[in-house]
Design a protein around this motif. Sequence first.
Motif, PDB file in Angstrom:
ATOM      1  N   PRO A 259       0.992  -1.261  -0.082  1.00 15.22           N
ATOM      2  CA  PRO A 259      -0.126  -0.015   0.109  1.00 15.22           C
ATOM      3  C   PRO A 259       0.820   1.391  -0.060  1.00 15.22           C
ATOM      4  CG  PRO A 259      -0.015  -1.065   2.201  1.00 15.22           C
ATOM      5  CD  PRO A 259       0.499  -2.065   1.220  1.00 15.22           C
ATOM      6  N   VAL A 260       0.433   2.330  -0.603  1.00 15.89           N
ATOM      7  CA  VAL A 260       1.114   3.467  -0.664  1.00 15.89           C
ATOM      8  C   VAL A 260       0.814   4.443   0.929  1.00 15.89           C
ATOM      9  CG1 VAL A 260       1.239   5.976  -1.784  1.00 15.89           C
ATOM     10  CG2 VAL A 260       0.589   3.889  -2.705  1.00 15.89           C
ATOM     11  N   GLU A 261       1.573   4.251   1.661  1.00 17.84           N
ATOM     12  CA  GLU A 261       1.438   4.921   3.220  1.00 17.84           C
ATOM     13  C   GLU A 261       1.523   6.288   3.219  1.00 17.84           C
ATOM     14  OE1 GLU A 261       3.370   2.532   6.108  1.00 17.84           O
ATOM     15  OE2 GLU A 261       2.221   0.722   5.441  1.00 17.84           O
ATOM     16  N   GLU A 262       2.099   6.916   2.142  1.00 15.16           N
ATOM     17  CA  GLU A 262       2.350   8.765   2.115  1.00 15.16           C
ATOM     18  C   GLU A 262       0.712   9.017   2.211  1.00 15.16           C
ATOM     19  OE1 GLU A 262       3.801   9.182  -1.571  1.00 15.16           O
ATOM     20  OE2 GLU A 262       5.626   8.840  -1.168  1.00 15.16           O
ATOM     21  N   GLN A 263       0.004   8.476   1.501  1.00 10.53           N
ATOM     22  CA  GLN A 263      -1.467   9.042   1.436  1.00 10.53           C
ATOM     23  C   GLN A 263      -1.965   9.203   2.756  1.00 10.53           C
ATOM     24  OE1 GLN A 263      -2.140  10.529  -1.252  1.00 10.53           O
ATOM     25  NE2 GLN A 263      -3.923  11.463  -0.390  1.00 10.53           N
ATOM     26  N   LEU A 264      -1.871   8.085   3.621  1.00  8.81           N
ATOM     27  CA  LEU A 264      -2.138   7.915   4.855  1.00  8.81           C
ATOM     28  C   LEU A 264      -1.582   8.950   5.734  1.00  8.81           C
ATOM     29  CD1 LEU A 264      -3.818   5.235   5.787  1.00  8.81           C
ATOM     30  CD2 LEU A 264      -1.735   4.390   6.576  1.00  8.81           C
ATOM     31  N   ALA A 265      -0.284   9.125   5.585  1.00  9.42           N
ATOM     32  CA  ALA A 265       0.318  10.148   6.262  1.00  9.42           C
ATOM     33  C   ALA A 265      -0.346  11.692   5.960  1.00  9.42           C
ATOM     34  CB  ALA A 265       1.541  10.377   5.950  1.00  9.42           C
ATOM     35  N   VAL A 266      -0.635  12.062   5.011  1.00  7.70           N
ATOM     36  CA  VAL A 266      -1.266  13.245   4.578  1.00  7.70           C
ATOM     37  C   VAL A 266      -2.528  13.500   5.194  1.00  7.70           C
ATOM     38  CG1 VAL A 266      -1.898  14.618   2.807  1.00  7.70           C
ATOM     39  CG2 VAL A 266       0.135  13.496   2.425  1.00  7.70           C
ATOM     40  N   GLU A 267      -3.339  12.318   5.261  1.00 10.33           N
ATOM     41  CA  GLU A 267      -4.672  12.227   5.775  1.00 10.33           C
ATOM     42  C   GLU A 267      -4.715  12.495   7.212  1.00 10.33           C
ATOM     43  OE1 GLU A 267      -6.506   8.959   4.093  1.00 10.33           O
ATOM     44  OE2 GLU A 267      -6.221   9.947   2.161  1.00 10.33           O
ATOM     45  N   ARG A 268      -3.839  11.626   7.997  1.00 12.25           N
ATOM     46  CA  ARG A 268      -3.693  11.783   9.382  1.00 12.25           C
ATOM     47  C   ARG A 268      -2.587  12.374   9.677  1.00 12.25           C
ATOM     48  NH1 ARG A 268      -4.888   6.977  12.267  1.00 12.25           N
ATOM     49  NH2 ARG A 268      -5.388   8.680  13.557  1.00 12.25           N
ATOM     50  N   SER A 269      -2.456  13.721   9.403  1.00  9.50           N
ATOM     51  CA  SER A 269      -1.116  14.289   9.758  1.00  9.50           C
ATOM     52  C   SER A 269      -1.020  14.537  11.189  1.00  9.50           C
ATOM     53  CB  SER A 269      -0.881  15.748   9.129  1.00  9.50           C
ATOM     54  OG  SER A 269      -2.375  16.315   9.346  1.00  9.50           O
ATOM     55  N   ASP A 270      -2.091  15.090  11.855  1.00  9.33           N
ATOM     56  CA  ASP A 270      -2.136  15.158  13.473  1.00  9.33           C
ATOM     57  C   ASP A 270      -1.262  13.765  14.214  1.00  9.33           C
ATOM     58  OD1 ASP A 270      -3.192  17.440  12.833  1.00  9.33           O
ATOM     59  OD2 ASP A 270      -5.126  16.868  13.645  1.00  9.33           O
ATOM     60  N   ALA A 271      -2.074  12.687  13.802  1.00 10.21           N
ATOM     61  CA  ALA A 271      -1.457  11.531  14.251  1.00 10.21           C
ATOM     62  C   ALA A 271       0.172  11.322  13.957  1.00 10.21           C
ATOM     63  CB  ALA A 271      -2.344  10.386  14.041  1.00 10.21           C
ATOM     64  N   LEU A 272       0.527  11.581  12.981  1.00 11.91           N
ATOM     65  CA  LEU A 272       1.765  11.522  12.560  1.00 11.91           C
ATOM     66  C   LEU A 272       2.690  12.192  13.322  1.00 11.91           C
ATOM     67  CD1 LEU A 272       3.780  10.331  10.384  1.00 11.91           C
ATOM     68  CD2 LEU A 272       3.467  12.025   8.936  1.00 11.91           C
ATOM     69  N   VAL A 273       2.608  13.493  13.294  1.00 13.10           N
ATOM     70  CA  VAL A 273       3.200  14.441  14.090  1.00 13.10           C
ATOM     71  C   VAL A 273       3.308  13.612  15.745  1.00 13.10           C
ATOM     72  CG1 VAL A 273       3.522  16.648  15.121  1.00 13.10           C
ATOM     73  CG2 VAL A 273       2.696  16.464  12.617  1.00 13.10           C
ATOM     74  N   ARG A 274       2.428  13.551  16.179  1.00 11.65           N
ATOM     75  CA  ARG A 274       2.050  12.995  17.558  1.00 11.65           C
ATOM     76  C   ARG A 274       2.987  11.783  17.663  1.00 11.65           C
ATOM     77  NH1 ARG A 274       2.796  13.508  21.939  1.00 11.65           N
ATOM     78  NH2 ARG A 274       1.401  12.785  23.781  1.00 11.65           N
ATOM     79  N   GLY A 275       2.882  10.931  16.707  1.00  9.44           N
ATOM     80  CA  GLY A 275       3.531   9.561  16.553  1.00  9.44           C
ATOM     81  C   GLY A 275       5.303   9.790  16.527  1.00  9.44           C
ATOM     82  N   LEU A 276       5.486  11.001  15.468  1.00  7.88           N
ATOM     83  CA  LEU A 276       6.893  10.957  15.640  1.00  7.88           C
ATOM     84  C   LEU A 276       7.445  11.639  16.807  1.00  7.88           C
ATOM     85  CD1 LEU A 276       7.101  12.292  12.001  1.00  7.88           C
ATOM     86  CD2 LEU A 276       8.166  10.566  12.665  1.00  7.88           C
ATOM     87  N   GLU A 277       6.579  12.367  17.644  1.00  3.36           N
ATOM     88  CA  GLU A 277       6.970  12.897  18.779  1.00  3.36           C
ATOM     89  C   GLU A 277       7.367  11.618  19.774  1.00  3.36           C
ATOM     90  OE1 GLU A 277       4.725  17.129  18.597  1.00  3.36           O
ATOM     91  OE2 GLU A 277       4.118  15.503  20.155  1.00  3.36           O
TER      92      GLU A 277
END
Lengths: 370, 483
Positions: free
Chosen positions: B180-198
């Motif tokens: 699957p293309v996971e980038e799209q997921l990252a764009v859609e769920r940017s808040d979760a991504l930022v929190r996850g990276l923290e």
Amino acid sequence: MNFLLKLMKKFEPPFKEGRLKRWYPLYEATETFIFEPTVPTPGAPHVRDAMNTKRFMFLVVMGLIPATLWAFYAFGWRPLAVIIVSYAVGGIIEVGFSIARKEEISEGFLVTGLLFGLVMPATVPLWLVAAGVAFGVLFGKEIFGGTGRNPFNPALLGFAFVYLSWPVHMAPSAYIVPTMHWPGYLAKYLHSGNMMVDALSGATPLSMAQVHGYHYALAHYSLTDMFFGFIPGATGEVSAVLLLLGGLFILVTRVANWRIPVGIFIGVGLLSGILYAINPGKYYPPLFHFVAGGLMLGAFFMATDPVSAPDTQGGKWLYGLFCGMNIVVIRQFAPLPEGVMFSILLMNLFAPLFDEIFLRRRARKEKAYA
Amino acid sequence: MKHLTFNGGYQFNFRGAPSAEVVDVSVGESLRFDLDAGTVTWVCEVAQGAHVDAFAVLARAKDAPEVCFVSPVAGTVARVVVGAAGSDEGGKVASAELGASDGAAGFVEVTPDDASATTSPEGMALDGSWSDQRNEARAAVARAGLWWRIRDGFTGAVAGLDDSPEQVIVRGLFTEPFFPVEEQLAVERSDALVRGLEVLDKLAGQQAPALVVVRQGMPKELSELVKVKSVEIVEAPARYPAENPQFLDGLLAGWSGRGSGRTWVIDLQDVLRLGDLATTGVYDVREYVALAGEGLSKPSHAMVFPGSSISHVLSGDRAVSGKGPVRVLLGGMLTGKSVSLDGWVTPGTRSVVVVPEHQKRRFLGFLAPGLDEDSFSYGFLSNLAPGHARGAHAGLRGQVRYCISCSYCEWVCPVGLNPQTLWKLGDIGEVEEAASQGLMRCIGCGLCSYVCPAKIELTADLKRSQEQYRQMLAEEEAAAGAA
């Protein structure tokens, strides 16, 4: 085509489990030749590239087709008989060894059989073709374990055997001079019996140049004649332009590695250029080297045989360069008019040595990673 | 921004790519989890017949009991089988293929309370509260059943709980067909991504930057979104095997600077889970997978409960198209594992690919112009139209021959090895010599086997040589110890 497959399958049982079991490789080769086999992949990776050895060898044959057709035009139908004998005798040996080894028959011979036919003069006796190809396949390939394990290009080894054993049949009198008039010798079958009546025999430009100097050769045949193939020579080597076309085809399809022919051309151009600069009266000009003999056939179709060439990419460069320079050395300093075939054979011997240089280099590099 | 470059590799373009649609797959009748998951061996924690809540611990890693595997749903433990089903002794069966084994060490089966549930339960509180302290954060993630998703880039095993990694690689680019293309997921769920990276930053420690690997020319949003300290975007060419963990580790840590515990590798969708976990205390247990391949009539993306049976996942609209026999793969076409329709979706699975088996025996196939062939060589007419997707099937497309030294394998090898030489050395038993030529750097991506015209199983054979060499080293060490 289903009925044909069904028909073939009817003949399978005795070969597979029966009294003809020993001949199974022959049946298997025939069946898979006609009908693409469907073997499932045993594991990861589950899908595979469409290229296989049959296609691979077939593409080399495709590359040789223009030069082969030219051979029929320039020398008549005789070369076809030579090729047929070459395929038949070599094929029998290949099949025999496959049966003895209980292995599948490999496709390498599709190329060897044709190449051997193309390095013979048109009028060569057919028994000599049989002897040459038999020697080449037997001692160049089979005794080492078959296609993939051969240290020499089998077609070249066969050529060397014939050339050294029966020099009289490879002498200038064996070579036909192609006619400039349409339709060439297309309708003729020229052999040693009738060639003096219907055609002219003549020394190849390289033989002329060896005896009388290259000016003499150029007085008989222009560089354009040599480029297009209106010169006497081995049946498949005379038309530089058609070999160039076929050669580019196998380079573009990635069947041959471009480093080898490029290396050879650089080697030939470099050394012949230097020699020519030193003494332009005595040494051949570089262009003459490129079109006068078997250089195109050798560089594109003989030296690029991946099995007898080095495995490493750096090795391929060295192999090409040295091969090219060696061709010039033989042509100019050895008592032989032509040096392409012997150069390549010699370099076949050196291939593992060239590899060794780069394997050691890699081992040093890998040590840092370990 | 960093740019990742490498020689070799291969860009696949097969028909059957998943559409952008994301299908929610219901939970099904039961979920089954193998105790031997390839890289982890689990020890079952629950008894048959017990009732479990969602996120309840089902099993713990054998080597690190703090690392938990949690139940994705509330339900009843229907079966616990320890040891190989049907064989005398468990644990003996070694998997010949990459990835998980066939449940040789047993399995746990959970029957969900409500088979119609389609989304993960919300508001389920986890034991213990979220903490900013590194070790407590690690413990919480391990308890929440997410730790095993963090891998060591060098060994491929689950990351150690006391590791101090020097870098964390977040995989956002997948090039193996069909991931699957996971980038799209990252764009859609940017808040979760930022929190996850923290969270990831917290887990790894201060010195370890997170390198997010994405496709060249990635969505603009992504570079703006990632404003977390110590995060770096790495643009990689979309050539297989750009996502291979060992490969990324070698490229980003340097092949000479590698070692266990130094690099962590985590997938982007797992970073989103970490973000959700820190924000809400739960996360979506379902795997974001691609259901793809020419064997499916409607390839798409899907949210699938881990442990679902494959026959359930590939039912209804998602059914196998039924045009002849197919091969079902868990994972990609190159490194995936062939399973039957009775198999289960292993946790961490990224794709379920259905490939037709090879059936048609073409008349004089080697003479065919080749209008629908994928080939590294340019020996087919279809090479003239490189943008077109090609058909793929699970056939060898030729017969096995001895190596013809064509060098295709060297051409495509992303690590820069010479597979044909390694293979020949292995073939005559010279594994030590092969090791000096870089055998141990082979990442097993499968490209050499893919391109080989002689149809040699290079990847499997090199893997065997690697094992032989490891064994040899171990024996030498033992002998030296004895002396």
